[in-house]
Write a protein that holds these residues in place. Structure first.
Motif, mmCIF file in Angstrom:
data_model
loop_
_atom_site.group_PDB
_atom_site.id
_atom_site.type_symbol
_atom_site.label_atom_id
_atom_site.label_comp_id
_atom_site.label_asym_id
_atom_site.label_seq_id
_atom_site.Cartn_x
_atom_site.Cartn_y
_atom_site.Cartn_z
ATOM 1 N N ALA A 83 0.825 -1.204 0.000
ATOM 2 C CA ALA A 83 0.000 0.000 0.000
ATOM 3 C C ALA A 83 0.865 1.262 0.000
ATOM 4 O O ALA A 83 0.566 2.239 -0.702
ATOM 5 C CB ALA A 83 -0.931 -0.007 1.208
ATOM 6 N N LEU A 84 1.938 1.255 0.792
ATOM 7 C CA LEU A 84 2.847 2.402 0.804
ATOM 8 C C LEU A 84 3.536 2.568 -0.541
ATOM 9 O O LEU A 84 3.766 3.698 -0.998
ATOM 10 C CB LEU A 84 3.897 2.225 1.903
ATOM 11 C CG LEU A 84 3.448 2.505 3.338
ATOM 12 C CD1 LEU A 84 4.553 2.125 4.319
ATOM 13 C CD2 LEU A 84 3.076 3.973 3.503
ATOM 14 N N LEU A 85 3.874 1.437 -1.178
ATOM 15 C CA LEU A 85 4.522 1.494 -2.479
ATOM 16 C C LEU A 85 3.580 2.100 -3.517
ATOM 17 O O LEU A 85 3.996 2.932 -4.339
ATOM 18 C CB LEU A 85 4.952 0.093 -2.901
ATOM 19 C CG LEU A 85 5.950 -0.019 -4.051
ATOM 20 C CD1 LEU A 85 7.246 0.684 -3.697
ATOM 21 C CD2 LEU A 85 6.218 -1.477 -4.390
ATOM 22 N N VAL A 86 2.321 1.714 -3.482
ATOM 23 C CA VAL A 86 1.326 2.294 -4.390
ATOM 24 C C VAL A 86 1.209 3.796 -4.150
ATOM 25 O O VAL A 86 1.199 4.602 -5.088
ATOM 26 C CB VAL A 86 -0.036 1.605 -4.199
ATOM 27 C CG1 VAL A 86 -1.134 2.360 -4.942
ATOM 28 C CG2 VAL A 86 0.024 0.164 -4.684
ATOM 29 N N PHE A 87 1.143 4.185 -2.893
ATOM 30 C CA PHE A 87 1.049 5.600 -2.532
ATOM 31 C C PHE A 87 2.255 6.382 -3.046
ATOM 32 O O PHE A 87 2.120 7.490 -3.576
ATOM 33 C CB PHE A 87 0.933 5.718 -1.013
ATOM 34 C CG PHE A 87 0.926 7.134 -0.507
ATOM 35 C CD1 PHE A 87 -0.034 8.036 -0.921
ATOM 36 C CD2 PHE A 87 1.879 7.554 0.405
ATOM 37 C CE1 PHE A 87 -0.041 9.338 -0.444
ATOM 38 C CE2 PHE A 87 1.873 8.844 0.892
ATOM 39 C CZ PHE A 87 0.912 9.742 0.467
ATOM 40 N N GLY A 88 3.458 5.805 -2.897
ATOM 41 C CA GLY A 88 4.662 6.493 -3.331
ATOM 42 C C GLY A 88 4.819 6.566 -4.842
ATOM 43 O O GLY A 88 5.146 7.611 -5.393
ATOM 44 N N LEU A 89 4.543 5.455 -5.523
ATOM 45 C CA LEU A 89 4.767 5.403 -6.959
ATOM 46 C C LEU A 89 3.744 6.212 -7.746
ATOM 47 O O LEU A 89 4.036 6.711 -8.831
ATOM 48 C CB LEU A 89 4.758 3.949 -7.439
ATOM 49 C CG LEU A 89 5.914 3.075 -6.928
ATOM 50 C CD1 LEU A 89 5.780 1.649 -7.443
ATOM 51 C CD2 LEU A 89 7.265 3.659 -7.350
ATOM 52 N N PHE A 90 2.536 6.335 -7.203
ATOM 53 C CA PHE A 90 1.490 7.057 -7.917
ATOM 54 C C PHE A 90 1.263 8.462 -7.354
ATOM 55 O O PHE A 90 0.207 9.047 -7.541
ATOM 56 C CB PHE A 90 0.189 6.253 -7.886
ATOM 57 C CG PHE A 90 0.234 5.010 -8.710
ATOM 58 C CD1 PHE A 90 -0.053 5.043 -10.065
ATOM 59 C CD2 PHE A 90 0.608 3.801 -8.139
ATOM 60 C CE1 PHE A 90 0.007 3.887 -10.826
ATOM 61 C CE2 PHE A 90 0.669 2.644 -8.901
ATOM 62 C CZ PHE A 90 0.368 2.681 -10.257
ATOM 63 N N ALA B 19 2.597 11.270 -8.258
ATOM 64 C CA ALA B 19 2.439 12.285 -9.303
ATOM 65 C C ALA B 19 1.000 12.336 -9.807
ATOM 66 O O ALA B 19 0.427 13.414 -10.014
ATOM 67 C CB ALA B 19 3.392 11.987 -10.460
ATOM 68 N N ALA B 20 0.398 11.157 -9.967
ATOM 69 C CA ALA B 20 -0.997 11.115 -10.418
ATOM 70 C C ALA B 20 -1.923 11.694 -9.360
ATOM 71 O O ALA B 20 -2.897 12.380 -9.678
ATOM 72 C CB ALA B 20 -1.399 9.683 -10.745
ATOM 73 N N ILE B 21 -1.607 11.425 -8.089
ATOM 74 C CA ILE B 21 -2.415 11.964 -7.000
ATOM 75 C C ILE B 21 -2.379 13.483 -7.026
ATOM 76 O O ILE B 21 -3.388 14.157 -6.844
ATOM 77 C CB ILE B 21 -1.914 11.418 -5.650
ATOM 78 C CG1 ILE B 21 -2.172 9.908 -5.563
ATOM 79 C CG2 ILE B 21 -2.580 12.137 -4.483
ATOM 80 C CD1 ILE B 21 -1.504 9.247 -4.372
ATOM 81 N N ALA B 22 -1.178 14.037 -7.235
ATOM 82 C CA ALA B 22 -1.038 15.497 -7.272
ATOM 83 C C ALA B 22 -1.743 16.092 -8.480
ATOM 84 O O ALA B 22 -2.372 17.145 -8.397
ATOM 85 C CB ALA B 22 0.445 15.863 -7.272
ATOM 86 N N ALA B 23 -1.667 15.411 -9.630
ATOM 87 C CA ALA B 23 -2.256 15.946 -10.853
ATOM 88 C C ALA B 23 -3.782 15.858 -10.851
ATOM 89 O O ALA B 23 -4.457 16.718 -11.415
ATOM 90 C CB ALA B 23 -1.678 15.204 -12.063
ATOM 91 N N TRP B 24 -4.309 14.822 -10.224
ATOM 92 C CA TRP B 24 -5.764 14.613 -10.186
ATOM 93 C C TRP B 24 -6.246 14.653 -8.737
ATOM 94 O O TRP B 24 -6.929 13.748 -8.276
ATOM 95 C CB TRP B 24 -6.125 13.274 -10.820
ATOM 96 C CG TRP B 24 -5.711 13.166 -12.252
ATOM 97 C CD1 TRP B 24 -4.505 12.793 -12.732
ATOM 98 C CD2 TRP B 24 -6.522 13.457 -13.393
ATOM 99 N NE1 TRP B 24 -4.493 12.821 -14.099
ATOM 100 C CE2 TRP B 24 -5.726 13.226 -14.533
ATOM 101 C CE3 TRP B 24 -7.844 13.869 -13.560
ATOM 102 C CZ2 TRP B 24 -6.204 13.417 -15.822
ATOM 103 C CZ3 TRP B 24 -8.314 14.054 -14.844
ATOM 104 C CH2 TRP B 24 -7.513 13.827 -15.951
#
Length: 245
Positions: free
Chosen positions: A109-116, A118-123
Motif C-alpha cells: 500500500a505504501l509502495l502504491v502511494f509512493g509510486l502514484f 504524481a498522479a495523485i497530485a495531478a488529479w
C-alpha cells in the motif's frame, strides 16, 4: 541483514523482538503520518481528532464533512480488521509469516502511494479522498499488527496513550514515599524506557518523513515500504521452504 532481523516478525518471538519491531513500526507510522499530512493535509492516525471533528461537524451542520470523517474512521477499522483476519488465518495454517502478512500488505500500500504520487497530485480532486482513506487503512493495519503481536502491550500510532503512560510513571518516580513497606510507590523504569522509545521513534520518523516529503515528494514512502518488506521476508521464505520440503 537477515540474521540481524531474524525473529522480528516470526511467530516464535521474544519480548525483545516485540520491542524492536515496535520501535521500527513507530518510526514508520511517524514518517507516514507526518509525510502524509504534507501530501493530503490531514493526519491519518489520529482517530480521536477525527471522531471529535465528526461531532463538531454534525453540530455545525456540515454533514458532508461528518460523513467524510466517519469514512476515515471506517477505513482505519477496516485496516485493523484485515490484520486480525490475516493473522488469525496464518496462525490457523501454522505459518511462520502470520504476522508478516499484514506488513507485506502495508508495504504494498505504501509502495502504491509512493509510486502514484504524481498522479495523485495531478488529479487531486479525484485521488485525494482515496489517498486519505488509504493512509487511514494503513495506520489501522499497522497498529493492529503490533497490538496482536504484543498482546496489546505495545501500540505504534496511539501517542496520546503512550504519553499518558509516561506521565504516570514519571509521577511515580518523583513521588516521595514517607513510609517504608510493600505499599511504596515505585516507577516501572522498564515501561518508562519502552514508552519513551516508542514516542521518540514516532517523532524521529515524523521529522524524517516530513523532510522527505518536503524535499523529495511521494518517493519518500518507497524506503519505508522496502523496510517493511525486508522485515517480513524471512518468515515468508521459511514458509516457502517448508512447503517445498
Amino acid at each position: 541483514m537477515f540474521p540481524l532481523i531474524r525473529g522480528w516478525t516470526d511467530v516464535q518471538r521474544s519480548h525483545e523482538a516485540n520491542l524492536r519491531l515496535g520501535w521500527v513500526l513507530s518510526f514508520v507510522a511517524g514518517a507516514t503520518n507526518a509525510g502524509g499530512f504534507l501530501a493530503v493535509g490531514q493526519y491519518t492516525s489520529h482517530m480521536t481528532g477525527i471522531v471529535s471533528s465528526v461531532a463538531d461537524d454534525v453540530v455545525l451542520g456540515h454533514f458532508g464533512l461528518a460523513a467524510a470523517g466517519l469514512t476515515c474512521l471506517m477505513a482505519f477499522v477496516l485496516g485493523a480488521m484485515c490484520t486480525a483476519i490475516m493473522v488469525n488465518w496464518g496462525l490457523r495454517q501454522r505459518l511462520h509469516s502470520s504476522y508478516s502478512l499484514p506488513l507485506m500488505l502495508e508495504s504494498f500500500a505504501l509502495l502504491v502511494f509512493g509510486l502514484f504520487g504524481a498522479a495523485i497530485a495531478a488529479w487531486s480532486q479525484l485521488f485525494l479522498p482515496i489517498t486519505v482513506l488509504l493512509l487511514c487503512f494503513i495506520m489501522g493495519l499497522q497498529n493492529a499488527v503490533i497490538t496482536k503481536i504484543s498482546k496489546a502491550d505495545i501500540r505504534t500510532t496511539h501517542i496520546t496513550g503512550l504519553v499518558t503512560d509516561i506521565g504516570i510513571e514519571l509521577g511515580k518516580w518523583v513521588y516521595i514515599n514517607r513510609l517504608d513497606g510493600s505499599t511504596s510507590v515505585r516507577a516501572n523504569r522498564e515501561r518508562l524506557r519502552v514508552q519513551t522509545g516508542l514516542v521518540m521513534g514516532f517523532l524521529i520518523g515524523g521529522l524524517l518523513g516530513a523532510l522527505g516529503f518536503k524535499h523529495l515528494g511521494y518517493v519518500t514512502t518507497v524506503p519505508l515500504a522496502a523496510l517493511l518488506w525486508l522485515l517480513s521476508l524471512r518468515p515468508l521464505l521459511d514458509d516457502l521452504r517448508q512447503r517445498a520440503a
